[in-house]
Design a protein around this motif. Structure first.
Motif, mmCIF file in Angstrom:
data_model
loop_
_atom_site.group_PDB
_atom_site.id
_atom_site.type_symbol
_atom_site.label_atom_id
_atom_site.label_comp_id
_atom_site.label_asym_id
_atom_site.label_seq_id
_atom_site.Cartn_x
_atom_site.Cartn_y
_atom_site.Cartn_z
ATOM 1 N N ARG A 15 0.841 -1.204 0.000
ATOM 2 C CA ARG A 15 0.000 0.000 0.000
ATOM 3 C C ARG A 15 0.876 1.255 0.000
ATOM 4 O O ARG A 15 0.642 2.183 -0.775
ATOM 5 C CB ARG A 15 -0.922 0.016 1.228
ATOM 6 C CG ARG A 15 -1.808 1.249 1.289
ATOM 7 C CD ARG A 15 -2.754 1.232 2.453
ATOM 8 N NE ARG A 15 -2.112 1.175 3.741
ATOM 9 C CZ ARG A 15 -1.563 2.244 4.359
ATOM 10 N NH1 ARG A 15 -1.571 3.423 3.790
ATOM 11 N NH2 ARG A 15 -1.011 2.093 5.547
ATOM 12 N N VAL A 16 1.906 1.263 0.817
ATOM 13 C CA VAL A 16 2.811 2.417 0.882
ATOM 14 C C VAL A 16 3.579 2.569 -0.436
ATOM 15 O O VAL A 16 3.709 3.679 -0.961
ATOM 16 C CB VAL A 16 3.775 2.291 2.085
ATOM 17 C CG1 VAL A 16 4.871 3.336 2.032
ATOM 18 C CG2 VAL A 16 2.986 2.405 3.398
ATOM 19 N N ASP A 17 4.078 1.453 -0.976
ATOM 20 C CA ASP A 17 4.815 1.499 -2.246
ATOM 21 C C ASP A 17 3.963 2.059 -3.377
ATOM 22 O O ASP A 17 4.453 2.761 -4.248
ATOM 23 C CB ASP A 17 5.329 0.107 -2.636
ATOM 24 C CG ASP A 17 6.472 -0.359 -1.766
ATOM 25 O OD1 ASP A 17 7.044 0.453 -1.015
ATOM 26 O OD2 ASP A 17 6.796 -1.573 -1.824
ATOM 27 N N LYS A 18 2.675 1.732 -3.371
ATOM 28 C CA LYS A 18 1.764 2.213 -4.416
ATOM 29 C C LYS A 18 1.191 3.594 -4.092
ATOM 30 O O LYS A 18 0.365 4.112 -4.840
ATOM 31 C CB LYS A 18 0.631 1.210 -4.634
ATOM 32 C CG LYS A 18 1.082 -0.073 -5.298
ATOM 33 C CD LYS A 18 -0.124 -0.931 -5.615
ATOM 34 C CE LYS A 18 0.137 -1.830 -6.776
ATOM 35 N NZ LYS A 18 0.141 -1.211 -8.068
ATOM 36 N N LYS A 19 1.614 4.149 -2.931
ATOM 37 C CA LYS A 19 1.172 5.485 -2.501
ATOM 38 C C LYS A 19 -0.352 5.565 -2.376
ATOM 39 O O LYS A 19 -0.971 6.528 -2.801
ATOM 40 C CB LYS A 19 1.712 6.566 -3.429
ATOM 41 C CG LYS A 19 3.221 6.660 -3.430
ATOM 42 C CD LYS A 19 3.719 7.714 -4.384
ATOM 43 C CE LYS A 19 5.205 7.920 -4.278
ATOM 44 N NZ LYS A 19 6.031 6.864 -4.758
ATOM 45 N N LEU A 20 -0.935 4.512 -1.788
ATOM 46 C CA LEU A 20 -2.377 4.473 -1.570
ATOM 47 C C LEU A 20 -2.686 4.809 -0.118
ATOM 48 O O LEU A 20 -1.982 4.362 0.789
ATOM 49 C CB LEU A 20 -2.933 3.078 -1.865
ATOM 50 C CG LEU A 20 -2.834 2.571 -3.293
ATOM 51 C CD1 LEU A 20 -3.243 1.104 -3.355
ATOM 52 C CD2 LEU A 20 -3.714 3.402 -4.207
ATOM 53 N N SER A 21 -3.721 5.579 0.095
ATOM 54 C CA SER A 21 -4.196 5.806 1.458
ATOM 55 C C SER A 21 -4.954 4.563 1.907
ATOM 56 O O SER A 21 -5.331 3.714 1.081
ATOM 57 C CB SER A 21 -5.119 7.023 1.517
ATOM 58 O OG SER A 21 -6.340 6.737 0.846
ATOM 59 N N LYS A 22 -5.205 4.476 3.209
ATOM 60 C CA LYS A 22 -5.990 3.346 3.698
ATOM 61 C C LYS A 22 -7.386 3.367 3.077
ATOM 62 O O LYS A 22 -7.938 2.330 2.741
ATOM 63 C CB LYS A 22 -6.089 3.369 5.222
ATOM 64 C CG LYS A 22 -4.804 2.952 5.888
ATOM 65 C CD LYS A 22 -4.964 2.869 7.387
ATOM 66 C CE LYS A 22 -3.652 2.425 8.008
ATOM 67 N NZ LYS A 22 -3.758 2.291 9.461
ATOM 68 N N MET A 23 -7.938 4.558 2.915
ATOM 69 C CA MET A 23 -9.274 4.672 2.334
ATOM 70 C C MET A 23 -9.274 4.192 0.878
ATOM 71 O O MET A 23 -10.189 3.485 0.451
ATOM 72 C CB MET A 23 -9.757 6.124 2.429
ATOM 73 C CG MET A 23 -11.213 6.286 2.155
ATOM 74 S SD MET A 23 -12.143 5.478 3.458
ATOM 75 C CE MET A 23 -13.668 5.222 2.646
ATOM 76 N N GLN A 24 -8.255 4.566 0.105
ATOM 77 C CA GLN A 24 -8.173 4.154 -1.299
ATOM 78 C C GLN A 24 -8.068 2.633 -1.420
ATOM 79 O O GLN A 24 -8.728 2.022 -2.255
ATOM 80 C CB GLN A 24 -6.978 4.809 -1.982
ATOM 81 C CG GLN A 24 -7.150 6.295 -2.205
ATOM 82 C CD GLN A 24 -5.860 6.941 -2.676
ATOM 83 O OE1 GLN A 24 -4.780 6.656 -2.150
ATOM 84 N NE2 GLN A 24 -5.982 7.819 -3.664
ATOM 85 N N LEU A 25 -7.235 2.035 -0.578
ATOM 86 C CA LEU A 25 -7.085 0.582 -0.644
ATOM 87 C C LEU A 25 -8.363 -0.104 -0.187
ATOM 88 O O LEU A 25 -8.783 -1.092 -0.789
ATOM 89 C CB LEU A 25 -5.896 0.102 0.183
ATOM 90 C CG LEU A 25 -5.681 -1.408 0.186
ATOM 91 C CD1 LEU A 25 -5.601 -1.976 -1.235
ATOM 92 C CD2 LEU A 25 -4.455 -1.775 0.989
ATOM 93 N N ALA A 26 -8.995 0.414 0.846
ATOM 94 C CA ALA A 26 -10.251 -0.176 1.316
ATOM 95 C C ALA A 26 -11.294 -0.157 0.197
ATOM 96 O O ALA A 26 -12.007 -1.144 -0.016
ATOM 97 C CB ALA A 26 -10.757 0.570 2.541
#
Length: 62
Positions: A15-26
């Motif tokens: 998630r961090v590598d793809k620069k996604l927030s927790k909300m975006q990944l959820a």
């Protein structure tokens, strides 16, 4: 199905590598942000649908 601490670490790192927030990944996984927090904390006994979503997301782009 148990999401272990090792798998939760892989989720956090990807998630961090793809620069996604927790909300975006959820949203990508079609789960609540609170559920993602439990997954990232590790040792979460996930329903089959959530477990499969997480595992499929982890193997994308391999």
């Amino acid at each position: 199905m148990l999401i272990s601490e090792k798998v939760s670490s892989l989720v956090r790192h990807k998630r961090v590598d793809k620069k996604l927030s927790k909300m975006q990944l959820a949203e990508t996984l079609n789960i609540a942000r609170s559920t993602l927090a439990k997954i990232e904390a590790g040792n979460y006994n996930a329903p089959k649908r959530i477990y499969e979503s997480v595992m499929n997301w982890l193997i994308e782009d391999l």
